[in-house]
Scaffold this motif. Sequence first.
Motif, PDB file in Angstrom:
ATOM      1  N   ARG A  74       0.935  -1.194   0.361  1.00  0.00           N
ATOM      2  CA  ARG A  74       0.177  -0.167   0.034  1.00  0.00           C
ATOM      3  C   ARG A  74       1.011   0.864   0.149  1.00  0.00           C
ATOM      4  O   ARG A  74       0.591   1.929  -0.733  1.00  0.00           O
ATOM      5  CB  ARG A  74      -1.358   0.043   0.775  1.00  0.00           C
ATOM      6  CG  ARG A  74      -2.337  -1.078   0.996  1.00  0.00           C
ATOM      7  CD  ARG A  74      -3.148  -1.194   2.184  1.00  0.00           C
ATOM      8  NE  ARG A  74      -4.584  -1.939   1.828  1.00  0.00           N
ATOM      9  CZ  ARG A  74      -4.771  -2.764   2.993  1.00  0.00           C
ATOM     10  NH1 ARG A  74      -4.784  -1.950   4.236  1.00  0.00           N
ATOM     11  NH2 ARG A  74      -5.641  -3.264   2.462  1.00  0.00           N
ATOM     12  N   GLY A  75       2.124   1.217   0.782  1.00  0.00           N
ATOM     13  CA  GLY A  75       2.740   2.495   0.490  1.00  0.00           C
ATOM     14  C   GLY A  75       3.601   2.380  -1.490  1.00  0.00           C
ATOM     15  O   GLY A  75       3.704   3.511  -1.199  1.00  0.00           O
ATOM     16  N   TYR A  76       3.900   1.198  -1.918  1.00  0.00           N
ATOM     17  CA  TYR A  76       4.144   1.848  -2.702  1.00  0.00           C
ATOM     18  C   TYR A  76       2.962   2.346  -4.189  1.00  0.00           C
ATOM     19  O   TYR A  76       3.003   2.393  -4.809  1.00  0.00           O
ATOM     20  CB  TYR A  76       4.271   0.277  -3.346  1.00  0.00           C
ATOM     21  CG  TYR A  76       5.705  -0.504  -3.011  1.00  0.00           C
ATOM     22  CD1 TYR A  76       6.479   0.171  -2.147  1.00  0.00           C
ATOM     23  CD2 TYR A  76       5.824  -1.811  -3.952  1.00  0.00           C
ATOM     24  CE1 TYR A  76       7.702  -0.137  -2.230  1.00  0.00           C
ATOM     25  CE2 TYR A  76       6.792  -2.465  -3.113  1.00  0.00           C
ATOM     26  CZ  TYR A  76       8.474  -1.853  -2.730  1.00  0.00           C
ATOM     27  OH  TYR A  76       8.876  -2.148  -2.702  1.00  0.00           O
ATOM     28  N   ILE A  77       1.629   1.964  -3.488  1.00  0.00           N
ATOM     29  CA  ILE A  77       0.883   2.520  -4.019  1.00  0.00           C
ATOM     30  C   ILE A  77       0.759   3.849  -3.957  1.00  0.00           C
ATOM     31  O   ILE A  77       0.202   4.694  -5.134  1.00  0.00           O
ATOM     32  CB  ILE A  77      -0.563   1.777  -3.763  1.00  0.00           C
ATOM     33  CG1 ILE A  77      -0.946   0.482  -4.318  1.00  0.00           C
ATOM     34  CG2 ILE A  77      -1.732   3.093  -4.048  1.00  0.00           C
ATOM     35  CD1 ILE A  77      -1.323  -0.653  -3.680  1.00  0.00           C
ATOM     36  N   ALA A  78       0.179   4.304  -2.663  1.00  0.00           N
ATOM     37  CA  ALA A  78       0.822   5.822  -1.939  1.00  0.00           C
ATOM     38  C   ALA A  78       1.784   6.401  -2.949  1.00  0.00           C
ATOM     39  O   ALA A  78       1.302   7.748  -3.005  1.00  0.00           O
ATOM     40  CB  ALA A  78       0.417   5.905  -0.698  1.00  0.00           C
ATOM     41  N   LEU A 131      -3.502   4.830 -11.043  1.00  0.00           N
ATOM     42  CA  LEU A 131      -4.429   2.970 -10.821  1.00  0.00           C
ATOM     43  C   LEU A 131      -4.927   2.515 -11.038  1.00  0.00           C
ATOM     44  O   LEU A 131      -5.827   3.325 -11.299  1.00  0.00           O
ATOM     45  CB  LEU A 131      -3.783   2.872  -9.149  1.00  0.00           C
ATOM     46  CG  LEU A 131      -3.675   2.189  -8.675  1.00  0.00           C
ATOM     47  CD1 LEU A 131      -2.568   1.067  -8.400  1.00  0.00           C
ATOM     48  CD2 LEU A 131      -4.316   1.918  -7.285  1.00  0.00           C
ATOM     49  N   ILE A 132      -5.181   1.572 -11.929  1.00  0.00           N
ATOM     50  CA  ILE A 132      -6.450   1.198 -12.279  1.00  0.00           C
ATOM     51  C   ILE A 132      -6.504  -0.756 -11.978  1.00  0.00           C
ATOM     52  O   ILE A 132      -6.236  -1.500 -12.095  1.00  0.00           O
ATOM     53  CB  ILE A 132      -6.024   0.593 -13.463  1.00  0.00           C
ATOM     54  CG1 ILE A 132      -5.365   1.903 -14.958  1.00  0.00           C
ATOM     55  CG2 ILE A 132      -7.009   0.018 -15.037  1.00  0.00           C
ATOM     56  CD1 ILE A 132      -5.777   1.571 -16.326  1.00  0.00           C
ATOM     57  N   PRO A 133      -7.676  -0.440 -10.558  1.00  0.00           N
ATOM     58  CA  PRO A 133      -7.450  -1.238 -10.004  1.00  0.00           C
ATOM     59  C   PRO A 133      -8.364  -2.640 -10.977  1.00  0.00           C
ATOM     60  O   PRO A 133      -9.226  -2.352 -11.328  1.00  0.00           O
ATOM     61  CB  PRO A 133      -8.368  -0.799  -8.598  1.00  0.00           C
ATOM     62  CG  PRO A 133      -8.885   0.373  -8.719  1.00  0.00           C
ATOM     63  CD  PRO A 133      -7.767   0.851 -10.302  1.00  0.00           C
ATOM     64  N   PRO A 173       0.210  -8.154  -6.409  1.00  0.00           N
ATOM     65  CA  PRO A 173      -0.138  -7.944  -7.023  1.00  0.00           C
ATOM     66  C   PRO A 173      -0.531  -6.863  -8.035  1.00  0.00           C
ATOM     67  O   PRO A 173      -1.861  -5.560  -8.472  1.00  0.00           O
ATOM     68  CB  PRO A 173      -2.313  -8.126  -6.761  1.00  0.00           C
ATOM     69  CG  PRO A 173      -1.930  -8.175  -5.462  1.00  0.00           C
ATOM     70  CD  PRO A 173      -0.745  -7.920  -5.150  1.00  0.00           C
ATOM     71  N   LEU A 174       0.652  -5.661  -8.491  1.00  0.00           N
ATOM     72  CA  LEU A 174       0.897  -4.784  -8.755  1.00  0.00           C
ATOM     73  C   LEU A 174       1.310  -5.034  -9.985  1.00  0.00           C
ATOM     74  O   LEU A 174       2.554  -5.332  -9.980  1.00  0.00           O
ATOM     75  CB  LEU A 174       1.020  -3.590  -8.015  1.00  0.00           C
ATOM     76  CG  LEU A 174       0.638  -3.547  -6.482  1.00  0.00           C
ATOM     77  CD1 LEU A 174       1.638  -2.142  -5.702  1.00  0.00           C
ATOM     78  CD2 LEU A 174      -0.506  -3.131  -6.403  1.00  0.00           C
TER      79      LEU A 174
END
Length: 476
Positions: free
Chosen positions: A309-313, A322-324, A356-357
Amino acid sequence: MVADAACLQQSQQQIDALQPLLAAQRAAYRASPMPSADQRRAWLKALRQVILDEKQTLAEAVSSDFGNRARSETLLAEIMPSLHGIDYAGKRLGKWMKPSRRRVGLAFQPASARVLYQPLGVVGIIVPWNYPLYLAFGPLIGALAAGNRVMIKMSESTPATSQLVKDLLARIFPDDLVAVVLGEAEVGQAFSRLPFDHLLFTGATRIGKEVMHAAADNLVPVTLELGGKSPAIVSADVPLADAAERIAFGKTLNAGQTCVAPDYVLVPQDRVEGFVAAYRAAVQRFYPRLEGNPDYTAIINERQLSRLRGYIADAEGKGAQLIPLFPADQGRRLAHSLVLNVADEMKLMQEEIFGPLLPVVPYRRLDDALAYVNDRPRPLALYYFGYDKGEQRRVLHETHSGGVCLNDTLLHVAQDDMPFGGIGASGMGHYHGHEGFLTFSKAKGVLIKSRFNAARLIYPPYGTAIQRLIQQLFIR
């Protein structure tokens, strides 16, 4: 505080037990330094039977540690390759053990030469959490086939699986043949400092450096399987549905927590939109829903989930899109996502993602894609999707990686007749199949002379006769 003190005391007890355990294995090895092929096959047969008998129990333990992992994933990715590896080694063990004949030069005749494949002694194996069965059993198969004693340090992040593996192996092997060590990180650090005859570590590059440093103090040879950022390259003309489906399989297995998972994908810039659509369709076909889906693997623990989640932020804060592929996360089941507009300064482009990114990096020409890969540390795996033989050849010849799949992902690791290992930042050394046997053996060169000693011709005192002999035999 009381609990912390108890944990420290337990860790110290586990550390104190390491040296006596190593000493017992060394003594057992010295008592039987060259086990027969039949003895080694018996060890492998016992290992095979316990894995086969307890496959469902093992899969349940892994799922418990993950908070959910599909039983089928564990059977396909851990149990099946372990059984295949045992079968492969058992059938070929006699051939591998047979000394190989080597040529003796005319100047050294009469004599014969051979290479004897001798067990190293005691092998240490450090197992990561992401595939705790296959990455314990795989190296164990090679070490036992080569005739060694083995100590295995299981991961503290998979307590149920680690305890079960310890119990099952204790059922079939005495501690002086195969011993499983449990414990927290400080136990693992002490384990890596033991004077083994060989140490195999699978895990993060950062930890691999520490393991190699610890092993160097005792001149222990190491095999390091470290991972890194494994790229997938989509060509300009491959059908996008084919490439996307196969990349999606490699990235979704174990929720991307795989050392050879595609870490990012290079796509021709005019095909990015098409790839996103094809990839979304493939993932949602594999997993029609996230909530309550027993096939969708969770992130191993809260620490790893927080890291992702840190990578995403960090990426979104630096301009990434980001495309969930699912509406929302479900506990530790992190929604699979594509990431567009990535840049080198983002953490997910600097560190192995292990989740899963999937970043999508556009490129213009194949030259640009190859340069992008070559400008970065050498990965454990590389994947190319395209059917043009000339482009395939360029990818193979102009890049470096531990292994390659053309038009697929992951499956090269399951081929028993091929070596598996990294290069540079992704590791060193090989195992699996014959290469595993060789890694855990000493190839000892042996020269055998007969009663007649022609070498007396070159003994001192030196005179004109030796000069004539040198002229005839060595100078061309």
